[in-house]
Design an enzyme around this catalytic site. Structure first.
Site, PDB file in Angstrom:
ATOM      1  N   HIS A  34      35.862  38.439  45.197  1.00 28.13           N
ATOM      2  CA  HIS A  34      35.271  39.772  45.139  1.00 28.13           C
ATOM      3  C   HIS A  34      35.257  40.340  43.724  1.00 28.13           C
ATOM      4  CE1 HIS A  34      34.986  44.145  45.663  1.00 28.13           C
ATOM      5  NE2 HIS A  34      34.355  43.880  46.794  1.00 28.13           N
ATOM      6  N   ASP A  35      34.051  40.549  43.193  1.00 31.21           N
ATOM      7  CA  ASP A  35      33.828  41.289  41.935  1.00 31.21           C
ATOM      8  C   ASP A  35      34.668  40.768  40.769  1.00 31.21           C
ATOM      9  OD1 ASP A  35      32.214  42.741  43.582  1.00 31.21           O
ATOM     10  OD2 ASP A  35      33.051  44.693  43.076  1.00 31.21           O
ATOM     11  N   LYS A 118      25.741  42.996  45.919  1.00 27.29           N
ATOM     12  CA  LYS A 118      26.027  44.160  46.760  1.00 27.29           C
ATOM     13  C   LYS A 118      25.656  45.445  46.032  1.00 27.29           C
ATOM     14  CE  LYS A 118      30.940  44.332  45.457  1.00 27.29           C
ATOM     15  NZ  LYS A 118      31.251  45.746  45.394  1.00 27.29           N
TER      16      LYS A 118
END
Length: 207
Positions: A34-35, A118
């Site tokens: 994630h990120d 996203k």
């Protein structure tokens, strides 16, 4: 938005493990990095960054060795502040296309991964994440990366709303401060997922 960062030892947060009595099953799970763009990692202390990357690489190797699909999330670049919605008021224009395309784990470039673009904190929001999980018949999601109190918490809440079990290895995540990190882990463990340690991840076929 001004944020205070501090150096802290993530291993001291082991006491915040817990949550539903789910078990990771590599045949049902997918991994979401994630990120993990350098833009976000560069805000961490040198020690936090080093420890996080080492644990992330360990989990990526575990996933690759156990047949667990690997996905990597990052923000969708915006050319206009309005495209960011309310996040624009909080964080500005966000990452450039070049920054958004970067991933701080070279190992990910050597294996097959699916990139998820996203539009908000949650990796499920305005993205293909759920579609990718359903296509692979995966109903468990292991989430690692940054930040625990932002996107990781939000993604876990969206996961449980979709009947997808979320697992967060606490020592393969990071945050601005130990307090925020611990608070996020506690919220996840009581509302939306299971918090565990990297060493708790099972081998292939374990239930």
């Amino acid at each position: 938005m001004a944020i205070h960062f501090e150096d802290y030892d993530v291993t001291l947060l082991r006491g915040h493990c817990g949550g539903p009595s789910w078990g990771v099953d590599p045949t049902r799970a997918a991994l979401l990095v994630h990120d993990l763009q350098p833009h976000y990692l560069d805000t961490l202390s040198a020690r936090s960054r080093r420890l996080l990357l080492a644990r992330v690489e360990h989990v990526v190797d575990w996933a690759d060795g156990n047949g667990v699909p690997i996905l990597s999330s990052g923000p969708r670049p915006a050319s206009d502040l309005a495209q960011r919605g309310l996040l624009g008021a909080c964080w500005g224009i966000g990452l450039s296309p070049e920054q958004a395309a970067q991933v701080a784990v070279p190992r990910l470039g050597a294996i097959g991964i699916t990139r998820i673009a996203k539009r908000s904190y949650s990796a499920f929001y305005a993205s293909d994440l759920e579609t990718e999980l359903r296509r692979r018949r995966r109903d468990q999601l292991i989430i690692i990366g940054v930040y625990a109190s932002h996107g990781i918490l939000a993604t876990s809440l969206d996961a449980i709303s979709r009947d997808i079990q979320a697992f967060i290895p606490f020592d393969a995540t990071a945050d601005y401060t130990a307090y925020r990190h611990a608070a996020a882990l506690d919220l996840i463990g009581t509302m939306s997922g299971r918090v565990l340690a990297v060493e708790d991840l099972p081998q292939s076929g374990a239930r």
